[in-house]
Design an enzyme around this catalytic site. Structure first.
Site, PDB file in Angstrom:
ATOM      1  N   GLY A  15       0.781  -1.230   0.000  1.00  0.00           N
ATOM      2  CA  GLY A  15       0.000   0.000   0.000  1.00  0.00           C
ATOM      3  C   GLY A  15       0.812   1.278   0.000  1.00  0.00           C
ATOM      4  N   SER A  16       2.061   1.225  -0.478  1.00  0.00           N
ATOM      5  CA  SER A  16       2.844   2.470  -0.481  1.00  0.00           C
ATOM      6  C   SER A  16       2.253   3.484  -1.466  1.00  0.00           C
ATOM      7  CB  SER A  16       4.318   2.201  -0.788  1.00  0.00           C
ATOM      8  OG  SER A  16       4.508   1.807  -2.120  1.00  0.00           O
ATOM      9  N   ARG A  94      -5.598  -8.220  -9.246  1.00  0.00           N
ATOM     10  CA  ARG A  94      -6.637  -8.995  -9.924  1.00  0.00           C
ATOM     11  C   ARG A  94      -7.134  -8.235 -11.140  1.00  0.00           C
ATOM     12  NH1 ARG A  94      -8.859 -13.108  -7.060  1.00  0.00           N
ATOM     13  NH2 ARG A  94      -7.680 -13.193  -5.121  1.00  0.00           N
ATOM     14  N   ILE A  96      -9.889  -6.693 -13.431  1.00  0.00           N
ATOM     15  CA  ILE A  96     -11.232  -6.166 -13.207  1.00  0.00           C
ATOM     16  C   ILE A  96     -12.162  -6.799 -14.251  1.00  0.00           C
ATOM     17  CG2 ILE A  96     -12.636  -4.054 -13.195  1.00  0.00           C
ATOM     18  CD1 ILE A  96     -10.672  -4.145 -10.858  1.00  0.00           C
ATOM     19  N   HIS A 112       1.356   0.813 -13.169  1.00  0.00           N
ATOM     20  CA  HIS A 112       2.058  -0.435 -13.477  1.00  0.00           C
ATOM     21  C   HIS A 112       3.562  -0.147 -13.565  1.00  0.00           C
ATOM     22  CE1 HIS A 112       2.511  -4.482 -15.020  1.00  0.00           C
ATOM     23  NE2 HIS A 112       3.356  -3.998 -15.908  1.00  0.00           N
TER      24      HIS A 112
END
Ligand code: GAR
Length: 190
Positions: A15-16, A94, A96, A112
């Site tokens: 979660g950075s 995941r 979508i 990304h």
């Protein structure tokens, strides 16, 4: 009048990038209303980060649902009940599916760790290093049904210059933490 876009951040791990977004909101650099953190991994560190930042989080376990369709219906209801307008993927591992893609058409974003279209999918940094290319980088893009194939919004690259994977990773994260909040701010204030 409050016209700040309401966003939900989806994350699966550390979660950075969520942290960078929350910090930018807190500092007034990103004018958005961070309504919810969604995770598919209840033990992910992003949950701790959300708690500390005072942001509500929602964790679900995909395998407790019959299908992607059924958990995405559940997520859609939750997001719509909160008035969420944008989904911001930040290390959400995941694909979508059609339920969220239709409900949030052109309103789902991803970051990304490669210069797309090169090295989509998992372990993009490892793929970059293994390939022997001379540049690495980061892409922010719209999400479509493919794996990291949606329209590119922003990219930043740098020369690897003999650096090892750990150093390249550090550089990528440093770029991400600037590029994502800045790109969101530009997009939301168009
Ligand atoms: C980030 O480097 C992000 O670009 C990558 O996961 C990391 C999450 O880090 N995303 C992907 O690889 C998506 N295909 P974080 O949890 O510390 O934000």
């Amino acid at each position: 009048m409050n016209n700040k876009p309401k966003i939900a951040v989806f994350a699966s791990g550390n979660g950075s990038n969520f942290q960078a977004i929350a910090d930018a909101v807190q500092a007034g650099k990103l004018k958005a209303d961070l309504a919810l953190v969604v995770t598919d991994r209840p033990k992910a560190f992003v949950v701790e980060r959300a708690k500390k930042a005072g942001i509500a989080s929602f964790a679900f376990v995909p395998k407790e649902y019959d299908s992607k369709q059924s958990y995405e219906e559940m997520l859609k209801e939750k997001l719509q009940s909160l008035g969420v307008e944008w989904i911001v993927l930040a290390g959400y591992m995941r694909l979508i599916g059609p339920v969220l893609l239709e409900a949030y058409e052109n309103r789902i974003l991803n970051i990304h760790p490669s210069v797309l279209p090169a090295f989509p999918g998992k372990d993009a940094i490892g793929q970059t290093m293994a390939s022997g290319v001379e540049t690495a980088g980061v892409t922010v893009h719209y999400v479509d049904a493919g794996m990291d194939t949606g329209q590119i919004i922003a990219q930043q690259s740098f020369a690897i210059n003999g650096r090892d994977q750990r150093m390249v990773e550090q550089e990528i994260h440093a770029i991400e933490h600037q590029l994502y909040p800045a790109t969101l701010q530009r997009l939301f204030n168009k």
